[in-house]
Enzyme design. Structure first.
Site, PDB file in Angstrom:
ATOM      1  N   LYS A 135      12.911   7.823  12.459  1.00 30.53           N
ATOM      2  CA  LYS A 135      13.186   8.420  11.154  1.00 30.53           C
ATOM      3  C   LYS A 135      14.495   9.201  11.169  1.00 30.53           C
ATOM      4  O   LYS A 135      15.231   9.232  10.168  1.00 30.53           O
ATOM      5  CB  LYS A 135      12.022   9.318  10.731  1.00 30.53           C
ATOM      6  CG  LYS A 135      10.713   8.565  10.531  1.00 30.53           C
ATOM      7  CD  LYS A 135      10.832   7.455   9.480  1.00 30.53           C
ATOM      8  CE  LYS A 135       9.493   6.821   9.150  1.00 30.53           C
ATOM      9  NZ  LYS A 135       9.589   5.792   8.097  1.00 30.53           N
ATOM     10  N   SER A 172      11.219  10.781   7.038  1.00 29.78           N
ATOM     11  CA  SER A 172      10.055  11.651   7.162  1.00 29.78           C
ATOM     12  C   SER A 172      10.560  13.032   7.551  1.00 29.78           C
ATOM     13  O   SER A 172      11.642  13.165   8.137  1.00 29.78           O
ATOM     14  CB  SER A 172       9.113  11.130   8.257  1.00 29.78           C
ATOM     15  OG  SER A 172       8.162  12.105   8.625  1.00 29.78           O
ATOM     16  N   SER A 219       0.830  -1.203   0.000  1.00 27.87           N
ATOM     17  CA  SER A 219       0.000   0.000   0.000  1.00 27.87           C
ATOM     18  C   SER A 219       0.861   1.248   0.000  1.00 27.87           C
ATOM     19  O   SER A 219       2.080   1.186   0.196  1.00 27.87           O
ATOM     20  CB  SER A 219      -0.923   0.025   1.233  1.00 27.87           C
ATOM     21  OG  SER A 219      -0.149   0.078   2.431  1.00 27.87           O
ATOM     22  N   LEU A 259       3.130   4.440  -0.286  1.00 30.31           N
ATOM     23  CA  LEU A 259       4.364   4.797  -0.992  1.00 30.31           C
ATOM     24  C   LEU A 259       5.029   3.563  -1.601  1.00 30.31           C
ATOM     25  O   LEU A 259       5.553   3.613  -2.715  1.00 30.31           O
ATOM     26  CB  LEU A 259       5.330   5.494  -0.035  1.00 30.31           C
ATOM     27  CG  LEU A 259       4.793   6.713   0.721  1.00 30.31           C
ATOM     28  CD1 LEU A 259       5.870   7.283   1.647  1.00 30.31           C
ATOM     29  CD2 LEU A 259       4.288   7.780  -0.240  1.00 30.31           C
ATOM     30  N   PHE A 279       1.689  13.028   2.966  1.00 28.17           N
ATOM     31  CA  PHE A 279       1.290  12.338   1.746  1.00 28.17           C
ATOM     32  C   PHE A 279      -0.045  11.620   1.930  1.00 28.17           C
ATOM     33  O   PHE A 279      -0.405  11.218   3.038  1.00 28.17           O
ATOM     34  CB  PHE A 279       2.374  11.338   1.321  1.00 28.17           C
ATOM     35  CG  PHE A 279       3.410  11.937   0.429  1.00 28.17           C
ATOM     36  CD1 PHE A 279       3.510  11.547  -0.899  1.00 28.17           C
ATOM     37  CD2 PHE A 279       4.266  12.921   0.895  1.00 28.17           C
ATOM     38  CE1 PHE A 279       4.451  12.124  -1.742  1.00 28.17           C
ATOM     39  CE2 PHE A 279       5.212  13.502   0.064  1.00 28.17           C
ATOM     40  CZ  PHE A 279       5.307  13.097  -1.267  1.00 28.17           C
ATOM     41  N   VAL A 294       9.682  -7.037   8.897  1.00 26.14           N
ATOM     42  CA  VAL A 294      11.016  -6.478   8.686  1.00 26.14           C
ATOM     43  C   VAL A 294      11.824  -6.380   9.972  1.00 26.14           C
ATOM     44  O   VAL A 294      13.061  -6.326   9.928  1.00 26.14           O
ATOM     45  CB  VAL A 294      10.948  -5.094   8.000  1.00 26.14           C
ATOM     46  CG1 VAL A 294      10.330  -5.214   6.615  1.00 26.14           C
ATOM     47  CG2 VAL A 294      10.186  -4.076   8.856  1.00 26.14           C
ATOM     48  N   CYS A 324      10.068   0.893   2.459  1.00 26.02           N
ATOM     49  CA  CYS A 324       8.900   1.721   2.783  1.00 26.02           C
ATOM     50  C   CYS A 324       8.107   1.203   3.978  1.00 26.02           C
ATOM     51  O   CYS A 324       7.168   1.873   4.416  1.00 26.02           O
ATOM     52  CB  CYS A 324       7.967   1.814   1.576  1.00 26.02           C
ATOM     53  SG  CYS A 324       8.557   2.875   0.244  1.00 26.02           S
ATOM     54  N   TYR A 360       8.529   8.173  16.776  1.00 25.43           N
ATOM     55  CA  TYR A 360       8.536   8.221  15.317  1.00 25.43           C
ATOM     56  C   TYR A 360       9.703   9.058  14.804  1.00 25.43           C
ATOM     57  O   TYR A 360      10.429   8.659  13.893  1.00 25.43           O
ATOM     58  CB  TYR A 360       7.201   8.788  14.830  1.00 25.43           C
ATOM     59  CG  TYR A 360       7.019   8.746  13.332  1.00 25.43           C
ATOM     60  CD1 TYR A 360       6.808   7.540  12.679  1.00 25.43           C
ATOM     61  CD2 TYR A 360       7.044   9.910  12.572  1.00 25.43           C
ATOM     62  CE1 TYR A 360       6.620   7.483  11.303  1.00 25.43           C
ATOM     63  CE2 TYR A 360       6.860   9.868  11.195  1.00 25.43           C
ATOM     64  CZ  TYR A 360       6.649   8.664  10.569  1.00 25.43           C
ATOM     65  OH  TYR A 360       6.476   8.623   9.205  1.00 25.43           O
ATOM     66  N   THR A 381      -1.447   8.823   1.981  1.00 20.87           N
ATOM     67  CA  THR A 381      -1.320   7.386   2.200  1.00 20.87           C
ATOM     68  C   THR A 381      -2.636   6.863   2.791  1.00 20.87           C
ATOM     69  O   THR A 381      -3.488   7.655   3.212  1.00 20.87           O
ATOM     70  CB  THR A 381      -0.174   7.104   3.178  1.00 20.87           C
ATOM     71  OG1 THR A 381      -0.453   7.781   4.411  1.00 20.87           O
ATOM     72  CG2 THR A 381       1.154   7.607   2.614  1.00 20.87           C
TER      73      THR A 381
END
Length: 253
Positions: free
Chosen positions: A163, A146, A15, A17, A192, A58, A84, A159, A194
């Site tokens: 990043k 990000s 899904s 990006l 974005f 991952v 991603c 977060y 998303t």
């Protein structure tokens, strides 16, 4: 780099990006493996683009190693990696219920930062075994950070840390892998469209779009994919983090 029949790995390819970039790679002739926790949705996308879908966590060494091994068996060693896969969980360091649970912070770091490194190490080990192309190149890695890495808002400690870690490791990994002809870049997208953002009320989406100087709209996944494709095509892009954000600078909240 000519992508015709070139093997590519895309994490988070089911899904957003990742999906947009997987579609762009397939359209250019690449053999695309989509690695995602959502195996059912990944399989749908893979069937549409002629790729393969592999269930992958991952953050797990064993899961990633198995997925990369299966992709290698079907497509050969990958020259392209698009990272991603990621999660976002907000929370103040000390909230109404007390301090943030340490596990919440750890989980975001494990998926976003450690997960990215996990796939980098595996892809690079495979790419090093490939014969160099005419310019000496063996592969390209594109990570996703990000703008929160630079302009983290209240509640984004985990977060932003994850990043920021991706941004911080981009140059040293590029230097590390230069001897093998493997380039490494990072894209730092702004706001974005998303699936996560599309799930917000329309008035919230409109408010977010209005905060972007220009163009005053949400970024489209296809625009992220276009930059990823340019990074692959441009051999002088290496060790760099590129903001893709319409000049936004995030306010504290």
């Amino acid at each position: 780099m000519d992508l015709e029949n070139t093997a590519a790995l895309v994490t988070g390819g089911a899904s957003g990006l990742g999906e947009a970039t997987a579609r762009a790679l397939a359209a250019a002739g690449a053999k695309v493996a989509l690695l995602d926790m959502n195996a059912a949705r990944a399989a749908e996308v893979a069937s549409e683009i002629g790729g393969i879908a592999l269930a992958c966590n991952v953050a797990s060494a064993e899961s990633a190693e198995a997925a990369v091994a299966e992709a290698r068996a079907q497509h050969g060693a990958a020259r392209i990696l698009i990272n991603c896969a990621g999660i976002g969980k907000s929370g103040r360091v000390v909230g109404k219920a007390g301090p943030m649970p340490l596990e919440d912070f750890r989980r975001v770091i494990e998926v976003n930062l450690i997960g990215s490194f996990n796939l980098i190490r595996l892809m690079a080990a495979d790419a090093e075994t490939l014969p160099p192309l005419a310019d000496g190149a063996r592969g390209v890695i594109v990570n996703t950070a990000s703008v929160a890495a630079f302009d983290g808002q209240i509640g984004q400690a985990a977060y932003s840390a994850s990043k920021g870690g991706i941004v911080g490791m981009t140059l040293p990994i590029a230097r590390d892998l230069a001897r093998s002809g493997i380039r490494v870049c990072t894209i730092a997208p702004g706001i974005f469209a998303t699936p996560m953002l599309r799930g917000l009320p329309q008035e919230v989406q409109d408010s977010l779009a209005a905060s972007i100087p220009f163009p005053r709209r949400l970024g489209q996944p296809e625009e992220f994919a276009a930059l990823a494709m340019h990074i692959i095509a441009n051999p002088m892009l290496n060790g760099e983090t590129i903001r893709l954000d319409g000049a936004i600078r995030m306010a504290p909240k």
